[in-house]
Design an enzyme around this catalytic site. Structure first.
Site, PDB file in Angstrom:
ATOM      1  N   THR C  48      44.917  32.073  34.844  1.00  0.00           N
ATOM      2  CA  THR C  48      45.020  33.168  35.806  1.00  0.00           C
ATOM      3  C   THR C  48      46.082  34.174  35.369  1.00  0.00           C
ATOM      4  O   THR C  48      45.910  35.386  35.501  1.00  0.00           O
ATOM      5  CB  THR C  48      45.363  32.613  37.202  1.00  0.00           C
ATOM      6  OG1 THR C  48      44.344  31.688  37.565  1.00  0.00           O
ATOM      7  CG2 THR C  48      45.448  33.716  38.238  1.00  0.00           C
ATOM      8  N   HIS C  51      44.603  36.403  32.916  1.00  0.00           N
ATOM      9  CA  HIS C  51      43.796  37.459  33.546  1.00  0.00           C
ATOM     10  C   HIS C  51      44.693  38.599  34.022  1.00  0.00           C
ATOM     11  O   HIS C  51      44.373  39.763  33.855  1.00  0.00           O
ATOM     12  CB  HIS C  51      43.023  36.897  34.756  1.00  0.00           C
ATOM     13  CG  HIS C  51      41.882  35.999  34.394  1.00  0.00           C
ATOM     14  ND1 HIS C  51      40.839  36.403  33.605  1.00  0.00           N
ATOM     15  CD2 HIS C  51      41.633  34.706  34.711  1.00  0.00           C
ATOM     16  CE1 HIS C  51      39.989  35.394  33.458  1.00  0.00           C
ATOM     17  NE2 HIS C  51      40.444  34.348  34.109  1.00  0.00           N
TER      18      HIS C  51
END
Lengths: 353, 353, 353, 353
Positions: C48, C51
């Site tokens: 994450t 990202h």
């Protein structure tokens, strides 16, 4: 279909007295249309068989004189009844020894082992200490080729142990086992393979405790040591074990176990106490939020599939418990070895008819 | 924030002797930063309060002299500590009376009621038979407006009953309840609303059995009638009940219940036996494949949500058990009515400070 | 209480563009009364975080510019708010990064991870790529001394994996894992320690498949090989796996997995598909009697206890997945190593303030 | 044993075209040793029968031309095979129509309905729209005398509904039902009897929604009203339903249902979508922590016992769904009434042979 002999060798409870009788002229059992005739090749001696052999009070009340004993076995299908459709002659099989009525709620929901009308082979009806055994097709369990005969011969008690371990669930949880007779010892290996965290074991027998360690126990305690409950608590983050497998049937073990079971913990009870046991229900169970599971037999057939899966995974060790392999004719030696404590599990080879 | 008085009325266990003391000069309790001060409006008298009132052996061992009693209540938030963020002044609330340590495994997994260090209001620490009560914010339960005060005052025992019924699950299953004191009576209505099949009830008190019928029992039996177990078996398709809620704590009820529980059935045990009870573990639990669940308190807070859902569904009747509504000052009358058996549940109105 | 500096080093999403900013003048976060200030010592980089670093569409929609990133960490408590009572300064801790509202049904029943108002550290609010981090006391997890820092730094993703494995239960059951990114790889070791039978793994990356074997997979398959579903079926007694852990989020893996899942089997879905996936509901789920479990975060705090138990058992190997340990200042290298596929898990050492 | 006629009346799929053929010269089916011959007295028409009647794409692919249709029925045992031991001639019975292989894991663990080799009567093999029907003894279900013929004739679809309701469990929980065809309508009454809290229903048909209210729905919504999801959320304490029974098979209902299902909620899917459905797995299932259960058939035989218990409790109303009772010879009228929407459930009286 091969023709079968008329008579066979069997070990029978021929008289209401201690001992079993070598009975070479026993008639081969009669089949009903849905039955399967199995040529037994190997049979295990259970603690229950020893009770029958010794003709204790329980046996005198339960066992019909004349019955062929034994309920742990593997063999080959030698004949099938005309209404049998799923089992073929030649298949190597064991069988679930609880013959339920087949039509009650427990029988029809996977719990035939607690059918109110259940008959158990070798106890209520003729068993497997014999060259031939008859069971209904529904009870037959084909044995996977990767499972050796000596293990296949003891799927019945192994299944008891699997049932006890899997009923509470041990995955990632701390486990206490009180009492490591044959079933308790097998439970150690099963709990290990099934993902238990810490496994702690108590028993009165030092040799069995050593074997317990070999089978995967993290720590063992003499049940006569008054400090073991405190030690167990220490080893379980000071909270007590999450799962407790009671396999001793001993009142003190039962009372001590309840005292140290973690709040919210689960006990699976398999060991049979000879007498009523006094429980302090509020402190042992109610305030603790404990769960008590009564365990006997094997779920039919969920337990059998779990057992097969564990055996085929290659992660379940049970070889060390099979201490003796003898011929059926030497059965007296087997029972003596059990009585002396020398044997854990005795497997008998049954001679071909 | 309103300013609070310095003193209040409370019912205290002022002396190690029977009775409770009307104590109008009790200091208002002190708040910690995460605490909530509740102005109590209604409080229920529990059987436990009666034990404390009567100063029985259990009370003498457990209750600190000087404590304010009472643990069933509803009221309004009148002040909140500086670290309170979720509860606003003015909210009508009850509270879970088990104050767990908040950081152990049970506390952090929804089981604070079995925290080893739990304090219970009205028992270990000051309770709700008073104009003001302090509890941690985490224990506060906002009461839905559709739930009337007299019901909101007894969410604590109602929650015990909900916990007992929901733990085994009764949906579509036959249920036996042994012992219908206040919790047993409430359990009838809960079991009915939660989808039980046949509900069968035993007790020694004919009046309570009548009330049991009114609350939804299909059949009731005098516990002194030796035939009741046979009758229960007949009414359950000759198999015994699937679920048994033990709410009597009486040894005979416990032994009879185990005898007739269906094979594979579940008993939720809430009733507290005064003395150890002898169980025939092999026949009562092991061969039967029974499950025994120890129940106390309420799951925190799953039980509270189940209770709210059942109350808001409109299908749970508990009004008939609230037989007396009196003023706090008349508490002696309330305890007497309980002692005489005239009262089932007494709710006291607490005067505004 | 030590006095804290006013500013600290942090990695912030300072601008709505790719990259993170080394921000040495970031103000130390402000505490509320129930908060705990943690001096972060080690932090893991999550997919994450990558990202967010790459500023993809999801990040642009979700991440508030200016936030301090990071949610995997271990550190020491350096200060506690005035209403904190359970956590002491000096304790080594990690924390659950889902900050629930604390008062809704999920929050009050052990499911704060699915609270509708949840804030996640490093995503919705400031995170742990910094010298100091503030979390509510309730979210703090004291780390057992036997767990080393590098492992303690990644309890968050390890917990995701534990949650995924334990939700369906793998004890004695065959398991398929589709997709072995970091969480999938950890799931292999967890499933092994938790008692899985056969563990079968697919992925598109040969190196990860090798690592999968090292971590305990019985067999691995290239996801691009059209025969893998047939091979998996063969390896599971021709019935398909009993449990399937979907950790790829890839539509083809999802469709193939449903095809070979055993009738009556369970899939735990963790991998996030970027787009809607077409399912043949009758054949994939309904006729198959399948169970689908949506998994995210960690149960609060059941999963944390399971994780601790597995780690302390000594049977869970996760070291091989921690491929890189670097200093915080070298964070760019860490992200590059993840992008190149060279790194599995990168743990960053955070400099003392 | 009575002698049976050689031929009988049956409704057969005689040609690969719409319609069924009245076939008065159909040979009475042949029994195997474990089979039971049942003289059918009443048979229900299922939606599946209508598909076969209409000869839609599914039927063309699945139904063997020549088969006798029908799978919902009650009748009397008129003959038993020589290996039948548990069912007596003269018993009033229905039967589970899924004939499993009997020896695979699903079959041996109470899940024969998902046996990979299952045959379904009236679909794969000859069914019950006939004067005589043959099923294996194991599939026979003796019908309790308190259950009237018209209800006994539709235990098959009632069992589908019971399975759908009991799989997620509804006791004390809010329930949404999307789609109230015959099974959905029955599910309302079952959910009510099984202890559901609020029951909310959507459908496109106003008449069925009225019937839904009569059967116990608390609120109903037209599925074409775009506001129904918001209304459902309002009625469930602004959190969405805890349990969702998907019985429409309609893509929009499926998508809307996932949107409003409560975080942590469970959907039991029974309705068959004709085409693949696109799901947003992260938002519909994963972040929500949802559980999806695929439902078909009935658990063998747990569902049957639950159904019997609910029927005998007297709390399950299903009469209102049996809108038409006609003679077998008038079968065309029955199908037409279903096609027009006039009929909910049609039960046909089968003439005695």
């Amino acid at each position: 279909m091969t023709s079968l002999p008329r008579t066979m060798v069997a070990l029978k409870k021929a008289r209401p007295a201690p001992g079993l009788s070598w009975s070479p002229e026993t008639p081969v059992p009669v089949m009903k249309p849905r039955d399967v005739m199995i040529g037994v090749t190997h049979a295990g001696i259970c603690g229950t068989d020893r009770h029958i052999y010794e003709w204790d009070a329980w046996s005198q009340a339960r066992i019909p004189v004349g019955v062929t004993t034994g309920h742990e076995f593997v063999g080959n299908v030698v004949q099938v009844g005309p209404a049998v459709s799923r089992v073929a002659v030649g298949t190597r099989v064991s069988a679930e020894g609880h013959i339920g009525c087949g039509f009650c709620e427990p029988c029809r929901t996977g719990n035939g082992h607690i059918c109110e009308k259940v008959d158990i082979i070798g106890i209520d009806i003729d068993g497997c200490f014999a060259q031939f055994l008859v069971v209904p097709e529904e009870n037959v369990w084909p044995v996977h080729p990767n499972i050796p005969d000596k293990v296949a011969a003891i799927l019945d008690p192994l299944g008891n142990a699997v049932h006890t371990v899997m009923a509470p669930g041990v995955s990632g949880r701390s486990v206490l086992i009180t009492g490591v007779g044959i079933i308790g010892l097998m439970a150690i290996g099963i709990a290990r393979a099934a993902g238990a965290g810490t496994i702690l074991v108590t028993d009165v027998d030092r040799r069995r405790l050593e074997l317990a360690k070999e089978l995967g126990a993290d720590e063992t305690y003499l049940a006569t040591d008054p400090d073991w409950p405190a030690e167990v608590r220490k080893r379980t983050l000071n909270q007590g074990p999450q799962v407790w497998l009671e396999m001793s049937g001993h009142p003190r073990a039962i009372r001590d176990g309840f005292k140290i079971l973690r709040n919210g913990g689960t006990v699976a009870m398999l060991g049979l106490a000879s007498n009523p046991v006094e429980l302090d229900l509020p402190n042992d169970i109610i305030f603790k939020g404990a769960t008590v599971l009564g365990i006997n037999g094997r779920r039919m057939y969920e337990t059998w599939y779990q057992m097969e899966s564990l055996l085929l995974s290659g992660r379940l060790r049970i070889d060390p418990v099979i201490t003796h392999q003898i011929d059926l004719v030497d059965f007296e030696k087997g029972f003596k070895a059990m009585q002396s404590g020398e044997a854990i599990k005795v497997v008998m080879r049954v001679p071909k008819a």
